[in-house]
Design an enzyme around this catalytic site. Sequence first.
Site, PDB file in Angstrom:
ATOM      1  N   CYS A  37       0.845  -1.191   0.000  1.00 23.11           N
ATOM      2  CA  CYS A  37       0.000   0.000   0.000  1.00 23.11           C
ATOM      3  C   CYS A  37       0.883   1.245   0.000  1.00 23.11           C
ATOM      4  O   CYS A  37       2.065   1.173   0.363  1.00 23.11           O
ATOM      5  CB  CYS A  37      -0.843  -0.069   1.272  1.00 23.11           C
ATOM      6  SG  CYS A  37      -1.812   1.370   1.622  1.00 23.11           S
ATOM      7  N   THR A  39       0.814   3.431   2.137  1.00 22.52           N
ATOM      8  CA  THR A  39       1.263   3.582   3.526  1.00 22.52           C
ATOM      9  C   THR A  39       2.560   2.805   3.765  1.00 22.52           C
ATOM     10  O   THR A  39       3.468   3.280   4.442  1.00 22.52           O
ATOM     11  CB  THR A  39       0.168   3.085   4.496  1.00 22.52           C
ATOM     12  OG1 THR A  39      -1.046   3.746   4.167  1.00 22.52           O
ATOM     13  CG2 THR A  39       0.521   3.361   5.933  1.00 22.52           C
ATOM     14  N   HIS A  42       5.321   4.805   2.502  1.00 20.92           N
ATOM     15  CA  HIS A  42       5.702   5.866   3.448  1.00 20.92           C
ATOM     16  C   HIS A  42       6.566   5.300   4.574  1.00 20.92           C
ATOM     17  O   HIS A  42       7.542   5.917   4.985  1.00 20.92           O
ATOM     18  CB  HIS A  42       4.455   6.530   4.047  1.00 20.92           C
ATOM     19  CG  HIS A  42       3.827   7.529   3.135  1.00 20.92           C
ATOM     20  ND1 HIS A  42       4.465   8.676   2.743  1.00 20.92           N
ATOM     21  CD2 HIS A  42       2.628   7.551   2.514  1.00 20.92           C
ATOM     22  CE1 HIS A  42       3.691   9.373   1.926  1.00 20.92           C
ATOM     23  NE2 HIS A  42       2.555   8.696   1.767  1.00 20.92           N
ATOM     24  N   HIS A  60      -0.560  -4.451   5.850  1.00 20.15           N
ATOM     25  CA  HIS A  60      -1.880  -4.502   6.505  1.00 20.15           C
ATOM     26  C   HIS A  60      -2.971  -4.963   5.544  1.00 20.15           C
ATOM     27  O   HIS A  60      -4.146  -4.872   5.866  1.00 20.15           O
ATOM     28  CB  HIS A  60      -2.217  -3.123   7.089  1.00 20.15           C
ATOM     29  CG  HIS A  60      -2.228  -2.048   6.059  1.00 20.15           C
ATOM     30  ND1 HIS A  60      -1.127  -1.289   5.786  1.00 20.15           N
ATOM     31  CD2 HIS A  60      -3.180  -1.650   5.198  1.00 20.15           C
ATOM     32  CE1 HIS A  60      -1.420  -0.460   4.801  1.00 20.15           C
ATOM     33  NE2 HIS A  60      -2.654  -0.667   4.419  1.00 20.15           N
ATOM     34  N   GLU A  61      -2.598  -5.441   4.366  1.00 17.56           N
ATOM     35  CA  GLU A  61      -3.614  -5.852   3.392  1.00 17.56           C
ATOM     36  C   GLU A  61      -3.538  -7.361   3.183  1.00 17.56           C
ATOM     37  O   GLU A  61      -3.431  -7.849   2.069  1.00 17.56           O
ATOM     38  CB  GLU A  61      -3.400  -5.101   2.064  1.00 17.56           C
ATOM     39  CG  GLU A  61      -3.503  -3.596   2.238  1.00 17.56           C
ATOM     40  CD  GLU A  61      -3.385  -2.817   0.935  1.00 17.56           C
ATOM     41  OE1 GLU A  61      -3.212  -3.438  -0.131  1.00 17.56           O
ATOM     42  OE2 GLU A  61      -3.457  -1.579   0.989  1.00 17.56           O
ATOM     43  N   CYS A  90      -8.894   1.776  21.280  1.00 19.20           N
ATOM     44  CA  CYS A  90      -8.796   1.594  22.736  1.00 19.20           C
ATOM     45  C   CYS A  90     -10.149   1.269  23.375  1.00 19.20           C
ATOM     46  O   CYS A  90     -10.207   0.659  24.428  1.00 19.20           O
ATOM     47  CB  CYS A  90      -8.179   2.841  23.370  1.00 19.20           C
ATOM     48  SG  CYS A  90      -9.316   4.251  23.491  1.00 19.20           S
ATOM     49  N   CYS A  93     -11.704   6.030  24.669  1.00 18.27           N
ATOM     50  CA  CYS A  93     -11.560   7.473  24.421  1.00 18.27           C
ATOM     51  C   CYS A  93     -12.889   8.058  23.920  1.00 18.27           C
ATOM     52  O   CYS A  93     -13.802   7.314  23.557  1.00 18.27           O
ATOM     53  CB  CYS A  93     -10.439   7.715  23.410  1.00 18.27           C
ATOM     54  SG  CYS A  93     -10.872   7.251  21.721  1.00 18.27           S
ATOM     55  N   CYS A  96     -13.939   6.665  20.469  1.00 20.57           N
ATOM     56  CA  CYS A  96     -14.409   5.275  20.551  1.00 20.57           C
ATOM     57  C   CYS A  96     -15.804   5.238  21.173  1.00 20.57           C
ATOM     58  O   CYS A  96     -16.693   4.541  20.676  1.00 20.57           O
ATOM     59  CB  CYS A  96     -13.453   4.431  21.384  1.00 20.57           C
ATOM     60  SG  CYS A  96     -11.991   3.904  20.494  1.00 20.57           S
ATOM     61  N   CYS A 104      -9.981   6.426  16.598  1.00 20.87           N
ATOM     62  CA  CYS A 104      -9.630   6.394  18.020  1.00 20.87           C
ATOM     63  C   CYS A 104      -8.450   7.327  18.301  1.00 20.87           C
ATOM     64  O   CYS A 104      -7.539   7.441  17.489  1.00 20.87           O
ATOM     65  CB  CYS A 104      -9.246   4.945  18.365  1.00 20.87           C
ATOM     66  SG  CYS A 104      -8.448   4.737  19.955  1.00 20.87           S
TER      67      CYS A 104
HETATM   68 ZN   LIG Z   1      -3.597   0.082   2.656  1.00 18.12          ZN
HETATM   69 ZN   LIG Z   2     -10.228   5.031  21.433  1.00 17.59          ZN
END
Ligand SMILES: [Zn+2]
Ligand SMILES: [Zn+2]
Length: 344
Positions: A37, A39, A42, A60-61, A90, A93, A96, A104
């Site tokens: 990705c 990301t 980066h 993450h994919e 979390c 918060c 959330c 979050c």
């Molecule tokens: Zn991605």
């Molecule tokens: Zn949270």
Amino acid sequence: MKAAYYGGSRQIHIRECVPVAPAAGQVRVRVSHCGICGTDLHVYLGDLDHRIRLPEVIGHEGSGTIAELGPGVEGFSVGDPVVVMPIISCGQCPACKAGNYHVCHQLKVIGIEAPGAMQSSWTVPANLLFPLPRTMDLQQAALIEPVAVACHDIRMGELQKGEYALVLGGGPIGALIAIVAKHKGARVLVTEINPFRIAMLRRLGLEVVDPRQPGPNGTTWVDRVMEETGGAGADVVFEVTGVAAGAEMMTKAAKVRGRIVIVGVFAKPAPVDIYKIFARELRLFGARVYQREDFAEAIEIVASGAIPGHELITNVMPLDQLRHGLDQMATGGDVMKILIDCQS
Ligand SMILES: [Zn+2]
Ligand SMILES: [Zn+2]
């Protein structure tokens, strides 16, 4: 098992390691494929070093099958095909508590702040799993996470059937927004400057314009949007470039009371024509990752065959070629979606 660790700017190390046994509430997934990705790029270039604890497994994919269940995990069996929604919130918060767990205040993205999917065996919280239809191809399933991004962006922009969507930037996410928007019955125009991507998007039947090239009789991309919308402008504009040129373009062709969705990740502030937002009563939305309903919808859309993975997935590489794949993306090579085969 093998894992790909990011070890600092432009360093990827492939290491042999021991699978992490799932604790209570966790499962171990045998990762099939993981997409690279923007990301990840980066991370690779060192832009996210303030968020990442080195060394860390990125990605993450991921798609895969369940290899082992931790104590107390119910509703899943070994061998089930799954994808993982890679965000950890979390639960405590204000965001959330208001139901906005995807933004979050302490959001952790798996593959940045927690071990990612670029490994043959991946241990994750079971509450982030989504089961897949047994017939789904696991390469296609690696597209579910970015399709979920597209579903979220479209939902945030409240795009309706028959409306006109303008997508600024035709990389993997822009392309998926355009494909999903069209699938939902919207009219879509994509702006893109990379010739390889322009050609691919046109092969996929999308309308694409290079904003730097004048059209017939010297008309601009704005003229084209106006002409195609009877002079009104686009109902929804998706800013997916994350650069100043896109921020400048996004207010130019939106209709009165049109919606602008910010999808691109701006590394630095960019000038925006605020007057246009006032004068046309435009509405500006940020759209970040996804919520559970977007993931569920993405699975349905991929299962329906509406996502042309055979075109979008331009490369499938073994884990030890990850660095090569990242370098190709960094240099703007002729690639759209690169998948890593995490078992090879
Ligand atoms: Zn991605
Ligand atoms: Zn949270």
